[in-house]
Design an enzyme around this catalytic site. Structure first.
Site, short mmCIF file in Angstrom:
data_model
loop_
_atom_site.label_atom_id
_atom_site.label_comp_id
_atom_site.label_asym_id
_atom_site.label_seq_id
_atom_site.Cartn_x
_atom_site.Cartn_y
_atom_site.Cartn_z
N ARG A 196 -55.56 -20.26 57.50
CA ARG A 196 -54.17 -20.01 56.82
C ARG A 196 -54.25 -18.79 56.04
O ARG A 196 -52.84 -18.36 55.84
CB ARG A 196 -54.02 -21.32 55.80
N GLU B 180 -69.68 -29.12 49.91
CA GLU B 180 -70.14 -30.40 49.70
C GLU B 180 -71.36 -30.90 50.40
O GLU B 180 -72.27 -31.39 49.84
CB GLU B 180 -68.94 -31.21 49.24
P1 AMP Z 1 -63.82 -23.19 48.63
O1 AMP Z 1 -64.55 -22.61 49.19
O2 AMP Z 1 -64.06 -24.55 47.71
O3 AMP Z 1 -62.91 -22.39 47.51
O4 AMP Z 1 -62.46 -23.98 49.64
C1 AMP Z 1 -61.41 -23.01 49.74
C2 AMP Z 1 -61.13 -23.12 51.42
O5 AMP Z 1 -61.07 -24.33 51.80
C3 AMP Z 1 -59.79 -22.61 51.58
O6 AMP Z 1 -59.99 -21.80 52.82
C4 AMP Z 1 -59.06 -23.51 52.00
O7 AMP Z 1 -57.86 -23.36 52.86
C5 AMP Z 1 -59.85 -24.77 52.01
N1 AMP Z 1 -59.51 -25.67 50.93
C6 AMP Z 1 -60.29 -26.29 50.11
N2 AMP Z 1 -59.97 -27.35 49.42
C7 AMP Z 1 -58.54 -27.48 49.86
C8 AMP Z 1 -57.63 -28.58 49.39
N3 AMP Z 1 -57.70 -29.32 48.63
N4 AMP Z 1 -56.37 -28.18 50.17
C9 AMP Z 1 -56.33 -27.37 51.06
N5 AMP Z 1 -57.11 -26.59 51.52
C10 AMP Z 1 -58.43 -26.54 50.94
#
Ligand code: AMP
Length: 178
Positions: free
Chosen positions: A66, A103
């Site tokens: 996205r 996770e």
């Molecule tokens: P993080 O590495 O945990 O910051 O996860 C961010 C990535 O995972 C981004 O590319 C987001 O598109 C996706 N992502 C993680 N959690 C969500 C969520 N609750 N809703 C939508 N996309 C998420």
């Protein structure tokens, strides 16, 4: 093209919360209604590019998938190139890779070794900041290219996950915070 900035509340209202996707317990923030509405998509792009003057950014890097959509639109507006930061195994040329923990398990991102010139001013964009692992890995790849990451920008930030704490070297900005 001059883009109108809608009230951020309009963007927030359009983002759809999908409980238990892709796994139980995750509240997925779905930005597709923003993308599908020309006024809101243009508005998100206007807000994302706001602090940056046309010509001040050499490349906008977007994180798969996205992030690509927002990054490409912002890049066109700023007169910058686009750099895709992709999942490992998708880019055809020589790459640098960075892995990070999820996770459950881990994920690897990749960027072409010649995606930007050393010293390039790069704006890094993704749709959402959660724990920050994805953005941290992407920013580290840009650093490996010798780029200067001038900002890491998100449409949505899940502040309670403290993703910003993993990006202490960069200015971090998000349009909407949950
Ligand atoms: P993080 O590495 O945990 O910051 O996860 C961010 C990535 O995972 C981004 O590319 C987001 O598109 C996706 N992502 C993680 N959690 C969500 C969520 N609750 N809703 C939508 N996309 C998420």
């Amino acid at each position: 093209m001059q883009l109108e900035k809608p009230p951020l509340a309009d963007l927030q209202q359009a983002i759809r919360n999908v409980p238990d996707f892709p796994r139980p317990g995750i509240q997925f923030k779905d930005v597709t209604p923003v993308l599908a509405d020309p006024r809101l998509f243009a508005g998100a792009v206007a807000w994302l590019m706001e602090p940056h003057a046309v010509g001040s950014i050499d490349a906008v890097a977007g994180i798969e998938a996205r992030g690509f959509l927002f990054a490409a639109a912002v890049a066109l507006q700023l007169g910058a190139g686009v750099v895709p930061v992709r999942k490992a195994g998708k880019l055809p040329w020589k790459t640098y890779e960075a892995s990070y923990d999820l996770e459950y398990g881990s994920n690897t991102l990749a960027v072409h070794t010649d995606a930007v010139a050393p010293g390039a001013r790069v704006l890094l964009i993704d749709d959402l900041l959660a724990t920050g692992g994805t953005a941290q890995a992407a920013a580290s790849l840009l650093g490996r290219l010798g780029a200067r990451v001038v900002e890491v920008a998100f449409v949505v930030e899940l502040a309670f996950l403290k993703g910003r704490d993993r990006l202490p070297e960069y200015p971090v900005r998000s349009l909407l915070t949950y």
